[in-house]
Design a protein around this motif. Sequence first.
Motif, mmCIF file in Angstrom:
data_model
loop_
_atom_site.group_PDB
_atom_site.id
_atom_site.type_symbol
_atom_site.label_atom_id
_atom_site.label_comp_id
_atom_site.label_asym_id
_atom_site.label_seq_id
_atom_site.Cartn_x
_atom_site.Cartn_y
_atom_site.Cartn_z
ATOM 1 N N GLU A 186 0.786 -1.218 -0.127
ATOM 2 C CA GLU A 186 -0.007 -0.013 -0.146
ATOM 3 C C GLU A 186 0.774 1.324 -0.034
ATOM 4 O O GLU A 186 1.593 1.521 0.957
ATOM 5 N N ARG A 201 -3.402 5.707 0.737
ATOM 6 C CA ARG A 201 -4.882 5.253 1.077
ATOM 7 C C ARG A 201 -5.393 6.604 1.496
ATOM 8 O O ARG A 201 -4.897 7.466 2.220
ATOM 9 N N GLN A 212 -7.185 2.231 10.008
ATOM 10 C CA GLN A 212 -5.860 2.026 9.740
ATOM 11 C C GLN A 212 -5.082 2.965 10.503
ATOM 12 O O GLN A 212 -3.892 3.258 10.309
ATOM 13 N N TYR A 262 -13.214 4.727 0.334
ATOM 14 C CA TYR A 262 -11.964 4.098 0.435
ATOM 15 C C TYR A 262 -11.066 4.117 -0.961
ATOM 16 O O TYR A 262 -11.631 4.217 -1.816
ATOM 17 N N TRP A 313 -7.234 2.979 -2.472
ATOM 18 C CA TRP A 313 -5.718 2.594 -2.256
ATOM 19 C C TRP A 313 -4.975 2.489 -3.324
ATOM 20 O O TRP A 313 -5.351 1.895 -4.444
#
Length: 190
Positions: free
Chosen positions: A46, A49, A55, A145, A147
């Motif tokens: 990742e 993000r 997280q 969301y 990524w």
Amino acid sequence: MRAVGLLLGLCLTLLLGGCAGSMNDPLAPKTAGQVDLKRYQGKWYELARLPMRYQAGCEQSEAHYNLRPDGSFGLLNRCRTLGDEWLRAEGRAYIEAPGHTDRLWVEFDNWFTRLVPGVARGEYWILYVDERYRTAVVGSPDRKYLWILSRTPSLPAWEREHLLAKARQQGYDTSRLIWRASDQQIVKMH
């Protein structure tokens, strides 16, 4: 106790983000099209993000996908914290609808999913993957969301900008992205 809460939150991140009608929503982001799941499997870093409380405290995250004979993925997410601790979350990803290998459901193995199977799952849409399967942009159809993923822990600036442009074209707010901390940054923070 904080580590357990962080791990549980990491597990629930995608699970509660799903929305069954989004596949037919004309305003939903466009996905990558057919994705070769054999080539997609493996380790992804990742790089960035969108912020999410689940997280929080994760400075380095990675996902490991292992294609199973039934066409689903075994999934292992790992996250390195500022305390130099690795947290893990295991689960599975599977195709939302036949013929749409770019749209997956993700479900983590935790007490909630064991209690109520199939309810707590999240949508994992592959918005872009390069032809060599070295970089990808993944998001949820509600755009909460996002990524930016790579097979390597860093990319040249031009390649990062290319991936950011792909995300912006789909309506994601890339100005709020949290970027991966390098190993050197984590050591300096101690």
